[in-house]
Design an enzyme around this catalytic site. Structure first.
Site, PDB file in Angstrom:
ATOM      1  N   ASN A  12      15.539 -35.834 -46.814  1.00 32.66           N
ATOM      2  CA  ASN A  12      16.527 -35.086 -46.039  1.00 32.66           C
ATOM      3  C   ASN A  12      17.664 -34.651 -46.962  1.00 32.66           C
ATOM      4  OD1 ASN A  12      18.603 -37.290 -46.059  1.00 32.66           O
ATOM      5  ND2 ASN A  12      16.998 -38.345 -44.894  1.00 32.66           N
ATOM      6  N   ASP A  69      12.679 -40.907 -40.636  1.00 32.05           N
ATOM      7  CA  ASP A  69      12.105 -41.540 -39.440  1.00 32.05           C
ATOM      8  C   ASP A  69      10.584 -41.642 -39.515  1.00 32.05           C
ATOM      9  OD1 ASP A  69      14.583 -41.874 -38.171  1.00 32.05           O
ATOM     10  OD2 ASP A  69      14.553 -39.798 -37.472  1.00 32.05           O
ATOM     11  N   LYS A 113      -2.585 -35.758 -56.726  1.00 35.36           N
ATOM     12  CA  LYS A 113      -1.930 -34.575 -56.177  1.00 35.36           C
ATOM     13  C   LYS A 113      -2.855 -33.856 -55.202  1.00 35.36           C
ATOM     14  CE  LYS A 113       0.091 -30.128 -57.426  1.00 35.36           C
ATOM     15  NZ  LYS A 113       0.390 -29.173 -58.521  1.00 35.36           N
ATOM     16  N   ASP A 131      12.592 -49.134 -38.402  1.00 33.90           N
ATOM     17  CA  ASP A 131      13.923 -48.816 -37.881  1.00 33.90           C
ATOM     18  C   ASP A 131      14.883 -49.869 -38.426  1.00 33.90           C
ATOM     19  OD1 ASP A 131      16.263 -48.528 -36.366  1.00 33.90           O
ATOM     20  OD2 ASP A 131      15.144 -47.667 -34.691  1.00 33.90           O
ATOM     21  N   LEU A 146      18.260 -50.123 -38.684  1.00 35.16           N
ATOM     22  CA  LEU A 146      19.404 -50.556 -37.880  1.00 35.16           C
ATOM     23  C   LEU A 146      18.960 -51.458 -36.732  1.00 35.16           C
ATOM     24  CD1 LEU A 146      22.456 -50.357 -37.533  1.00 35.16           C
ATOM     25  CD2 LEU A 146      22.103 -48.337 -36.104  1.00 35.16           C
ATOM     26  N   PHE A 153      25.593 -45.294 -38.642  1.00 38.55           N
ATOM     27  CA  PHE A 153      26.020 -43.891 -38.661  1.00 38.55           C
ATOM     28  C   PHE A 153      24.990 -43.061 -37.909  1.00 38.55           C
ATOM     29  CE2 PHE A 153      29.138 -45.232 -41.513  1.00 38.55           C
ATOM     30  CZ  PHE A 153      29.986 -44.187 -41.856  1.00 38.55           C
ATOM     31  N   LYS A 195      22.480 -45.123 -29.188  1.00 38.49           N
ATOM     32  CA  LYS A 195      22.112 -45.848 -30.409  1.00 38.49           C
ATOM     33  C   LYS A 195      22.865 -47.176 -30.508  1.00 38.49           C
ATOM     34  CE  LYS A 195      21.361 -44.650 -35.290  1.00 38.49           C
ATOM     35  NZ  LYS A 195      21.536 -43.590 -36.312  1.00 38.49           N
ATOM     36  N   LYS A 237      20.366 -50.517 -30.383  1.00 34.11           N
ATOM     37  CA  LYS A 237      20.163 -51.156 -31.684  1.00 34.11           C
ATOM     38  C   LYS A 237      21.097 -52.336 -31.924  1.00 34.11           C
ATOM     39  CE  LYS A 237      18.066 -46.965 -33.365  1.00 34.11           C
ATOM     40  NZ  LYS A 237      17.702 -46.126 -34.491  1.00 34.11           N
TER      41      LYS A 237
END
Length: 398
Positions: A209, A278, A288, A305, A307, A322, A336, A340
């Site tokens: 990301n 995720d 490759k 997951d 957290l 966060f 959340k 969590k």
């Protein structure tokens, strides 16, 4: 302040006359003061005035070595407990911000390892000029701290911000700096996760990301500055490793979870700033993957997951997560927080200008239990990190 060694660097402006009083007051307060001047500063005040007030030799020529056993500007940089540039002109601010060392003052400042403070003094329009603002911001990032100039009548005839702060106020700030402190996170262990994770597709490709790690690194540095023993668990980023903490480099979500779990039982606070992927390819190729005609599909599976795992294992730890969102930010963050078992969620809308990934600034909402909300408007991530810790610690005391 008794016995503390303060190097006062005086640069050229009419406020040099205040620097004479500043040196006198520092010396009277018990500090050992040495003075260094630029050529421009000597046009306003004779070095003899500073010699009398400091009771030490005054330095202004890089090539005039008063003690042949040392290199003067290096020796002075090492000697000082604090370096105070007062007044700090736009010229010297610009030079140091850009690494220019063309006189004794700027050469010494580039060699300094002690804290450096600057007390700007200039015309109000100069102080507001984008170049000066940019240079001050760069120096702040580099660790230089600024004593904000006062507003009032300026020597140029203008009334506005630009007057060097009064010597009495500067001496009080220096005394406060040297006052022994008990830092709020002293003796506490803080784990911070930062940056993105990479989930391998094959040896040359991965899923990731846009996280730069800047917010997480700012949180780690703020915790360190508040006295904590910090462990920074970092995904792949292009940031310099911060000093004064242990850094654990990881790549995947699984790597990050294992690194945090290894430290978790002894942690007091965990700040999970990292933007963790995720999903990951269910079957990462060992060679490759070659392209073929037409479309292709990749089967993905959930990553751990982190957290939620930490929330389930939580005992005494304060757990801060966060949430980077693009819509319904507070709704998702509140969900959340509950799901969590976190204590706080720091939520931000990454579509806002100047917030989210790859920026030096952010705008967030701190969400806690009992419908707690605290909004932090657009500010540098370094300042935001400090404000978040201060807010959370203050609330814990209530």
């Amino acid at each position: 302040m008794n016995g503390k060694k303060v190097l006062v660097c005086v640069t050229g402006g009419i406020a040099v006359y205040k620097a004479v009083a500043l040196v006198s007051k520092l010396q009277q307060a018990g500090a050992v003061v040495k003075v260094m001047m630029t050529d421009s500063a000597r046009q306003f005040v004779n070095p003899l005035s500073f010699q009398v007030m400091s009771k030490n030799d005054v330095f202004f020529d890089t090539f005039d070595e008063k003690d042949s056993s040392v290199i003067a500007h290096i020796d002075l940089a090492d000697w000082a407990d604090l370096i105070l540039v007062a007044p700090a002109t736009a010229n010297v601010i610009g030079k140091v911000a850009n690494g220019i060392a063309d006189n004794m003052v700027t050469t010494t400042l580039l060699a300094a390892s002690s804290p450096v403070w600057m007390a700007p003094a200039m015309n109000v329009h100069m102080y507001d000029h984008p170049a000066v603002v940019r240079n001050i911001e760069q120096l702040y990032k580099d660790g230089v701290r600024f004593i904000e100039p006062s507003e009032g009548f300026l020597a140029c005839g203008y009334v506005g911000k630009g007057r060097m702060e009064e010597p009495e106020k500067i001496v009080a700030l220096v005394a406060e700096h040297f006052q022994p402190k008990t830092l709020p996170l002293q003796g506490k262990k803080v784990i911070v996760s930062a940056g993105p994770t990479r989930e391998r597709i094959d040896p040359v490709r991965f899923v990731t990301n846009f996280s730069s790690g800047k917010m997480g690194y700012a949180m780690a540095e703020a915790a360190r500055d508040l006295g904590a023993d910090v462990v920074l668990v970092s995904g792949p980023v292009a940031l310099a490793k911060p000093t004064g903490m242990r850094v654990v480099d990881v790549e995947s979500a699984q790597d990050m979870l294992e690194a945090i779990e290894a430290e978790y039982d002894t942690a007091d606070i965990v700040v999970k700033t990292a933007a963790v992927a995720d999903y990951r390819p269910k079957n990462a190729a060992t060679q490759k993957v070659k392209k073929k005609d037409g479309d292709t599909f990749m089967e993905m599976e959930r990553t751990p997951d982190i957290l939620a795992t930490l929330g389930n294992k939580k005992k005494h730890q304060l757990l801060i997560g966060f949430a980077a969102e693009t819509n319904d930010v507070e709704t998702y963050a509140q969900g959340k927080l509950t799901r969590k078992n976190a204590d706080y969620i720091v939520a931000n809308d990454v579509t806002e200008v100047g917030a989210g990934f790859n920026t030096d600034t952010n705008t967030v909402t701190l969400i806690g239990h009992s419908d707690y909300r605290a909004r932090f408007e657009h500010m540098p991530k370094t300042e935001l990190a400090k404000r978040l810790f201060e807010t959370i610690l203050k609330r814990a005391e209530q």
